[in-house]
Scaffold this active site. Structure first.
Site, PDB file in Angstrom:
ATOM      1  N   ASN A 102      -4.961   6.140   3.082  1.00 11.02           N
ATOM      2  CA  ASN A 102      -3.719   6.658   3.661  1.00 11.02           C
ATOM      3  C   ASN A 102      -2.594   5.640   3.418  1.00 11.02           C
ATOM      4  O   ASN A 102      -2.769   4.677   2.666  1.00 11.02           O
ATOM      5  CB  ASN A 102      -3.931   6.905   5.164  1.00 11.02           C
ATOM      6  CG  ASN A 102      -3.105   8.080   5.662  1.00 11.02           C
ATOM      7  OD1 ASN A 102      -1.914   8.200   5.335  1.00 11.02           O
ATOM      8  ND2 ASN A 102      -3.715   8.947   6.445  1.00 11.02           N
ATOM      9  N   SER A 137      -3.708   8.084   9.996  1.00 12.81           N
ATOM     10  CA  SER A 137      -2.240   8.137  10.006  1.00 12.81           C
ATOM     11  C   SER A 137      -1.703   7.120  11.011  1.00 12.81           C
ATOM     12  O   SER A 137      -2.191   7.048  12.140  1.00 12.81           O
ATOM     13  CB  SER A 137      -1.755   9.528  10.404  1.00 12.81           C
ATOM     14  OG  SER A 137      -0.362   9.461  10.663  1.00 12.81           O
TER      15      SER A 137
HETATM   16  C1  LIG Z   1       5.847  12.430   3.461  1.00 13.66           C
HETATM   17  C2  LIG Z   1       4.380  12.132   3.562  1.00 13.66           C
HETATM   18  C3  LIG Z   1       3.591  12.823   4.478  1.00 13.66           C
HETATM   19  C4  LIG Z   1       2.223  12.548   4.589  1.00 13.66           C
HETATM   20  N1  LIG Z   1       1.464  13.265   5.473  1.00 13.66           N
HETATM   21  C5  LIG Z   1       0.142  13.028   5.544  1.00 13.66           C
HETATM   22  C6  LIG Z   1      -0.663  13.799   6.435  1.00 13.66           C
HETATM   23  O1  LIG Z   1      -0.183  14.672   7.144  1.00 13.66           O
HETATM   24  N2  LIG Z   1      -1.985  13.500   6.471  1.00 13.66           N
HETATM   25  C7  LIG Z   1      -2.567  12.549   5.683  1.00 13.66           C
HETATM   26  O2  LIG Z   1      -3.774  12.346   5.746  1.00 13.66           O
HETATM   27  N3  LIG Z   1      -1.823  11.807   4.839  1.00 13.66           N
HETATM   28  C8  LIG Z   1      -0.493  12.043   4.752  1.00 13.66           C
HETATM   29  N4  LIG Z   1       0.264  11.294   3.886  1.00 13.66           N
HETATM   30  C9  LIG Z   1      -0.389  10.226   3.112  1.00 13.66           C
HETATM   31  C10 LIG Z   1      -0.732  10.684   1.692  1.00 13.66           C
HETATM   32  O3  LIG Z   1      -1.598  11.776   1.695  1.00 13.66           O
HETATM   33  C11 LIG Z   1      -1.360   9.527   0.916  1.00 13.66           C
HETATM   34  O4  LIG Z   1      -2.615   9.199   1.471  1.00 13.66           O
HETATM   35  C12 LIG Z   1      -0.490   8.274   0.908  1.00 13.66           C
HETATM   36  O5  LIG Z   1       0.878   8.638   0.843  1.00 13.66           O
HETATM   37  C13 LIG Z   1      -0.812   7.341  -0.242  1.00 13.66           C
HETATM   38  O6  LIG Z   1      -0.689   8.013  -1.474  1.00 13.66           O
HETATM   39  P1  LIG Z   1       0.640   8.022  -2.372  1.00 13.66           P
HETATM   40  O7  LIG Z   1       1.037   6.579  -2.574  1.00 13.66           O
HETATM   41  O8  LIG Z   1       0.239   8.733  -3.620  1.00 13.66           O
HETATM   42  O9  LIG Z   1       1.674   8.786  -1.604  1.00 13.66           O
HETATM   43  C14 LIG Z   1       1.629  11.552   3.770  1.00 13.66           C
HETATM   44  C15 LIG Z   1       2.430  10.851   2.847  1.00 13.66           C
HETATM   45  C16 LIG Z   1       3.786  11.137   2.734  1.00 13.66           C
HETATM   46  C17 LIG Z   1       4.631  10.363   1.743  1.00 13.66           C
END
Ligand SMILES: Cc1cc2nc3c(=O)[nH]c(=O)nc-3n(C[C@H](O)[C@H](O)[C@H](O)COP(=O)(O)O)c2cc1C
Length: 267
Positions: free
Chosen positions: A173, A102
Site C-alpha cells: 500500500n 491504509s
Molecule cells: C488516490 C488513491 C486512492 C487509493 N485508494 C486505495 C484504497 O481504497 N485501498 C487500497 O488498498 N489502496 C488504495 N490506494 C493504494 C494503491 O492501491 C497502491 O497500493 C499504492 O498507491 C501504491 O501503488 P502506486 O505507487 O502504483 O500508486 C490508493 C492510492 C491512491 C493514489
C-alpha cells in the site's frame, strides 16, 4: 503476469471519506499523497454495480474486490465488517483483497499486528470454506500490507500467512514515510504517499516477503511502478503479478502496453 482490475476499498456501509482536499500531486517527484478515507457507496451497491457491468463486459476480465472496515467500526469489531464484505462481494469477485494497510482509517494498520492478523485470517478462511461449499465456487483471499514494516514484523506476518493458508499477498500500500519527498510542496500533508518515491521500498518489502514465502503464497507487487523496468524489478523480487495506480495517473495507458511488451517473465 496479467492485468487485473481492482475495486475498492469497499466497506459494509456507505461513508463519505475525508473532507476535501484529500489528494495532492507532487508533480516533479511523480508522487501522490492521498487521504481519501474509503469514500464509497457500501458493499451492497458496489457488488450490484459490478454484477450489472459484468453482463456487458465482453472479455470477462478479472476483478478483485478490496474490502475494509468502516471508519466508525472499532477494531475489536473489524472482523464483522470484513465478513460482511466477504459475503457481499463473493458472487461477483474473482479474488478478495483484505486491506489492513491504509493509513487513512485510524487504527486500521494495527490489524497488521501478527496476532491480530492471525485471528482475522482464521475467521475469514473459515468463512471462505463455508461460502465455497454453499456457492460451489472458491474465491481466493489476498491480504494487502503496508511498506512501513520492520524485517522482524515481516517475518512474523509471513509465518501467519503460511500457517493460515493465505491465497495471495499484495505488497504494498502507500507509505507514511516522507523521507523521499522531504522539502517538497505538500510533503507535510497527512495521508499515504505513492508513486516514484515508493518504488524501491515496496520492491524491498516484496523481496523480504518472498524470501519467507517462496512460491507458497503468490505476491502481487504494487508500489511506484512508473516504468516497465519498475515492473520488471517487482517480478525479479518475487512478484507473480503487478498492479499500479499512480503510474497510470502520470503516464496513462501507454505504460500498460509498455509493461506488457517488455516486463513479462518470458520477454
Ligand atoms: C488516490 C488513491 C486512492 C487509493 N485508494 C486505495 C484504497 O481504497 N485501498 C487500497 O488498498 N489502496 C488504495 N490506494 C493504494 C494503491 O492501491 C497502491 O497500493 C499504492 O498507491 C501504491 O501503488 P502506486 O505507487 O502504483 O500508486 C490508493 C492510492 C491512491 C493514489
Amino acid at each position: 503476469m496479467c492485468i487485473r482490475d481492482r475495486i475498492g476499498t469497499i466497506t459494509p456501509r456507505p461513508q463519505p471519506g475525508n473532507p476535501q482536499p484529500r489528494l495532492f500531486r507532487i508533480i516533479d517527484r511523480e508522487a501522490i499523497i492521498n487521504r481519501m478515507g474509503f469514500n464509497n457507496a457500501g458493499i451492497e451497491v458496489g457488488a450490484s454495480r459490478v454484477a450489472a457491468s459484468r453482463r456487458f463486459r465482453k472479455n470477462g476480465g478479472i476483478i478483485g474486490f478490496n474490502i475494509g472496515k468502516n471508519k466508525l467500526t472499532p477494531n475489536e469489531n473489524a472482523v464483522d465488517d470484513y465478513l460482511a464484505c466477504l459475503r457481499g462481494a463473493w458472487d461477483v469477485a474473482d479474488y478478495i483483497a483484505v486491506n489492513l494497510s491504509s493509513p487513512n482509517t485510524p487504527g486500521l494498520r494495527d490489524l497488521q499486528a501478527a496476532d491480530e492478523t492471525a485471528r482475522l485470517l482464521e475467521t475469514l478462511k473459515q468463512e471462505q470454506e463455508k461460502l465455497t461449499a454453499t456457492s460451489g465456487r472458491r474465491v481466493p483471499i489476498a491480504l494487502k500490507v503496508a511498506p512501513d514494516l520492520e524485517p522482524s514484523h515481516i517475518a512474523d506476518l509471513a509465518k501467519v500467512f503460511l500457517d493460515g493458508g493465505l491465497d495471495g499477498l499484495i505488497a504494498t500500500n502507500t507509505t507514511i514515510s516522507r523521507s523521499e519527498v522531504a522539502g517538497c510542496d505538500y510533503a507535510s500533508q497527512a495521508g499515504g504517499l505513492s508513486g516514484a518515491p515508493l518504488t524501491s521500498r515496496s520492491t524491498e518489502v516484496i523481496a523480504a516477503f518472498h524470501s519467507h514465502l517462496g512460491s507458497e503464497v503468490p505476491i502481487i507487487g504494487v508500489g511506484g511502478i512508473m516504468t516497465a523496468e519498475d515492473a520488471r524489478e517487482k517480478l525479479k523480487a518475487g512478484a507473480k503479478l503487478v498492479q499500479l495506480y499512480t503510474g497510470f495517473i502520470y503516464h496513462g495507458p501507454p505504460l500498460i502496453s509498455e509493461i506488457l511488451k517488455t516486463a513479462s517473465p518470458s520477454a
